[in-house]
Design a protein around this motif. Structure first.
Motif, mmCIF file in Angstrom:
data_model
loop_
_atom_site.group_PDB
_atom_site.id
_atom_site.type_symbol
_atom_site.label_atom_id
_atom_site.label_comp_id
_atom_site.label_asym_id
_atom_site.label_seq_id
_atom_site.Cartn_x
_atom_site.Cartn_y
_atom_site.Cartn_z
ATOM 1 N N LEU A 3 6.435 -4.980 5.936
ATOM 2 C CA LEU A 3 7.183 -3.755 5.699
ATOM 3 C C LEU A 3 8.381 -3.996 4.802
ATOM 4 O O LEU A 3 9.080 -4.996 4.927
ATOM 5 C CB LEU A 3 7.643 -3.152 7.023
ATOM 6 N N ASP A 32 9.364 1.496 2.943
ATOM 7 C CA ASP A 32 8.371 1.938 3.928
ATOM 8 C C ASP A 32 9.051 2.661 5.086
ATOM 9 O O ASP A 32 8.594 3.714 5.537
ATOM 10 C CB ASP A 32 7.578 0.748 4.483
ATOM 11 N N HIS A 33 10.144 2.089 5.569
ATOM 12 C CA HIS A 33 10.875 2.695 6.686
ATOM 13 C C HIS A 33 11.472 4.043 6.284
ATOM 14 O O HIS A 33 11.419 5.002 7.053
ATOM 15 C CB HIS A 33 11.990 1.760 7.178
ATOM 16 N N LYS A 58 0.253 -6.714 6.518
ATOM 17 C CA LYS A 58 1.265 -5.771 6.049
ATOM 18 C C LYS A 58 2.657 -6.323 6.306
ATOM 19 O O LYS A 58 2.997 -6.707 7.420
ATOM 20 C CB LYS A 58 1.097 -4.427 6.766
ATOM 21 N N THR A 89 2.473 1.950 8.324
ATOM 22 C CA THR A 89 3.865 1.603 8.646
ATOM 23 C C THR A 89 4.115 1.790 10.141
ATOM 24 O O THR A 89 4.661 0.908 10.812
ATOM 25 C CB THR A 89 4.843 2.469 7.832
#
Length: 119
Positions: free
Chosen positions: A47, A51-52, A45, A101
Motif C-alpha cells: 500500500l 491508496d489510503h 500488494k 486496498t
C-alpha cells in the motif's frame, strides 16, 4: 519539451491502468473461488499513501450515498462485472482496486476478520 514529457507520463499511466484492468478481468473470468481470487489480488500488494487517500474518499462517497461498504466490497468480488456496474452505477475495475486496498489492510491487521469476509 516539458509538455511532451508530461504527455509521455500520462500515456504511461494510462497504459499501466489499462494493463491492470486487463489483468483484473482475466483473473475474475477464471473459475477460481472468491477466496482464491482475493488472495491472488492482494498477494504482493504494497500500500502507498495514495491508496489510503483514495480508499478513505471512497468510504466517504459510500456513506454519502448510504451504501454499506462491506456489501459493496463483497458484491464487487462476487457479482459479474456488468451486474455490479448496473446495480451500483460504478466502474467495476475502480472498485476492485479499492477493495484490494481494503482487504490488504484487513489481512494485515485482522486475519480472522479477513478470512470471514472472503468466505
Amino acid at each position: 519539451m516539458g509538455l511532451y514529457a508530461m504527455t509521455d507520463i500520462l500515456n504511461f499511466l494510462q497504459y499501466k491502468n489499462e494493463k491492470l484492468e486487463g489483468e483484473l478481468t482475466k483473473l475474475f473470468e477464471r473459475g477460481n473461488s472468491p477466496a482464491g481470487r482475493v488472495d491472488a489480488l492482494i498477494e504482493n500488494k504494497e500500500l502507498q499513501l495514495e491508496d489510503h487517500k483514495l480508499f478513505l474518499a471512497f468510504l466517504a462517497y459510500l456513506s454519502q450515498h448510504e451504501l454499506d461498504a462491506k456489501t459493496v466490497f463483497q458484491d464487487v468480488l462476487r457479482l459479474p462485472k456488468h451486474q455490479f456496474e448496473a446495480k451500483y452505477e460504478m466502474k467495476w475495475t475502480q472498485v476492485i482496486k479499492l477493495s484490494v486496498t481494503f482487504l490488504t489492510i484487513l489481512r494485515t491487521n485482522d486475519v480472522n476478520s479477513y478470512k470471514q469476509f472472503i468466505d
